[in-house]
Design an enzyme around this catalytic site. Sequence first.
Site, PDB file in Angstrom:
ATOM      1  N   CYS A   1       0.827  -1.215   0.000  1.00 27.49           N
ATOM      2  CA  CYS A   1       0.000   0.000   0.000  1.00 27.49           C
ATOM      3  C   CYS A   1       0.858   1.261   0.000  1.00 27.49           C
ATOM      4  O   CYS A   1       0.653   2.163  -0.808  1.00 27.49           O
ATOM      5  CB  CYS A   1      -0.938  -0.015   1.205  1.00 27.49           C
TER       6      CYS A   1
ATOM      7  N   CYS B   1      -1.545   1.655  -3.074  1.00 28.27           N
ATOM      8  CA  CYS B   1      -2.539   2.724  -2.836  1.00 28.27           C
ATOM      9  C   CYS B   1      -1.959   4.139  -2.801  1.00 28.27           C
ATOM     10  O   CYS B   1      -2.485   5.038  -3.464  1.00 28.27           O
ATOM     11  CB  CYS B   1      -3.250   2.510  -1.499  1.00 28.27           C
TER      12      CYS B   1
ATOM     13  N   LYS C   1      -0.063   5.317  -6.054  1.00 26.08           N
ATOM     14  CA  LYS C   1      -1.090   5.282  -7.113  1.00 26.08           C
ATOM     15  C   LYS C   1      -2.036   6.471  -6.991  1.00 26.08           C
ATOM     16  O   LYS C   1      -2.310   7.176  -7.947  1.00 26.08           O
ATOM     17  CB  LYS C   1      -1.844   3.951  -7.033  1.00 26.08           C
TER      18      LYS C   1
ATOM     19  N   TYR D   1      -9.205  -3.606 -10.820  1.00 28.02           N
ATOM     20  CA  TYR D   1      -8.857  -2.358 -10.135  1.00 28.02           C
ATOM     21  C   TYR D   1      -7.630  -1.703 -10.775  1.00 28.02           C
ATOM     22  O   TYR D   1      -7.652  -0.552 -11.178  1.00 28.02           O
ATOM     23  CB  TYR D   1      -8.474  -2.649  -8.681  1.00 28.02           C
TER      24      TYR D   1
ATOM     25  N   GLU E   1      -7.404   1.731 -13.007  1.00 31.90           N
ATOM     26  CA  GLU E   1      -6.778   2.900 -12.385  1.00 31.90           C
ATOM     27  C   GLU E   1      -5.589   3.374 -13.220  1.00 31.90           C
ATOM     28  O   GLU E   1      -5.451   4.562 -13.518  1.00 31.90           O
ATOM     29  CB  GLU E   1      -6.355   2.564 -10.950  1.00 31.90           C
TER      30      GLU E   1
ATOM     31  N   HIS F   1     -27.238  21.680  -0.576  1.00 28.93           N
ATOM     32  CA  HIS F   1     -27.257  22.168  -1.940  1.00 28.93           C
ATOM     33  C   HIS F   1     -26.261  23.302  -2.121  1.00 28.93           C
ATOM     34  O   HIS F   1     -26.137  24.135  -1.232  1.00 28.93           O
ATOM     35  CB  HIS F   1     -28.679  22.649  -2.259  1.00 28.93           C
TER      36      HIS F   1
ATOM     37  N   GLU G   1     -25.941  15.361  -2.623  1.00 22.14           N
ATOM     38  CA  GLU G   1     -27.345  15.572  -2.236  1.00 22.14           C
ATOM     39  C   GLU G   1     -28.273  14.633  -2.998  1.00 22.14           C
ATOM     40  O   GLU G   1     -29.381  14.343  -2.550  1.00 22.14           O
ATOM     41  CB  GLU G   1     -27.760  17.031  -2.446  1.00 22.14           C
TER      42      GLU G   1
END
Length: 449
Positions: free
Chosen positions: A43, A48, A51, A179, A183, A438, A443
């Site tokens: 990682c 992760c 990346k 994945y 990516e 908003h 939302e």
Amino acid sequence: MSDFDYDLFVIGAGSGGTRAARVAAAHGARVAVAEEYRVGGTCVIRGCVPKKLLVYGAHFAEDLKDARRFGWQVPSECEFDWKCLQQNVLAEVDRINTAYTTTIENSGAEIILQRATVSGPNEVTLADGTKKTAAKILIAVGAHPAVPECPGHEHGITSNEAFHLDAIPKRILIAGAGYIANEFAGIFHQLGAHVILMNRTKEILRGYDLQIRDRLLQISMMKGLEFRFDATFEGIEKQEDGCLKVSMSGHEPVTVDLVMFATGRRPNTDGLGLESAGVELDDKGAVVVDEDNRSTCASIYAVGDVTNRIQLTPIAIREGQAFADTHFGGKPTKVDYDCVPSAVFSHPPLAGVGMTETEARQKLGSVKVYSSDFRPMKNVLANRDERALYKMVCDGETDRVVGIHMIGPDVPEIIQAAAVAVKAGLTKAQFDATVALHPTMAEELVLLK
Ligand code: NDP
């Protein structure tokens, strides 16, 4: 105090091993953690973290284009300096590597920067031949990229090498459509490469909601990425000019500058000596463990990708924590694998938590699906024809939200908060009772019809 050198010997200082080592040490255990490469693991060092930083860097390609519509005078020939991004990313990796090392040392655990292998139920052997004993051994060695056998596969790279390229290739073929493939397809495309994704089936991102991944496919194709489906490698040939000619079943060969394999990851159990302690492995080489992370050898445990349960960093961390709390903190803990949110940092990103629509239809009697298919405000002003899609999957009987799936800007950030509500078992009515904030994209989650 036992007769062993340590109460716990951890092999592998990645996310799971580091957490287990430092928590066990904080609980008062005598702990050593062996690492053969760099503290931090996949990682931090080659996954992760670097990346995600490349994803940020790559996204500026779109941001700079869009900026003009927001009044910024951006020169048409904006220059990108790969070496600058690469050096900054790798420097950040070094910083986190140091931070991890300090954290482990401060906890009182000893770091041994050597490969360790298991040589018995309570014994490990270090690369220099030294033997160490421990009451418990934790296997946290992670996984490595799996490269399919095909002639010329040695000409390809994996994500490990992608962070160290001398230059961004003009044309890249990425094998796989999971994945890592999606990516890196986004990263390379944004940084100027022509990208071809090739997969053995017709599907990208198996496991994610069908409509969401279809949307990624549409957007990727619209951006100029090419796909070759139902294709298996027949060979990769290096030509005189250094280019790679890739032959595959069912399609014409393609010539590219770089081939990257992103075809899954295999547990790092080869040569680890686990057989010397009777530790059972599954057909993928993963350590078979029970829900307390115990292997078929009573003194040997395993956490993280090496167990091939859910290959995600936060899961490895939870498993490491649960292991340490259970065995050294007097607090028996089991990891809850239900409703684990996940995201793919593609361009645009997608994210999900809970059941997909297909899963819900298989598992529940009645299902209600609500969705919002919209063009985010920023994309409208930027003249960017990219629509977001949010889906909420509900149990038709109870109104409980059983899954949320999204694609669009910032959805990984949004899903983390939405996952709390799904995990808590909230109903659609409770989402609707929450006033919208908003103007945001999120939302939409409380306005779904
Ligand atoms: P994935 O499992 O996501 O995808 C593997 C891809 O390779 C699929 O498209 C699969 O095809 C294909 N494939 C698998 N085996 C072969 C083979 N023998 N020959 C040809 N193609 C093959 O793996 P990744 O390598 O992308 O990532 C590994 C793991 O790392 C992921 O499972 C994920 O858990 C983790 N990860 C998580 C990230 C995140 O959280 N954002 C980022 C990166 C990795 P098909 O599905 O069609 O069979």
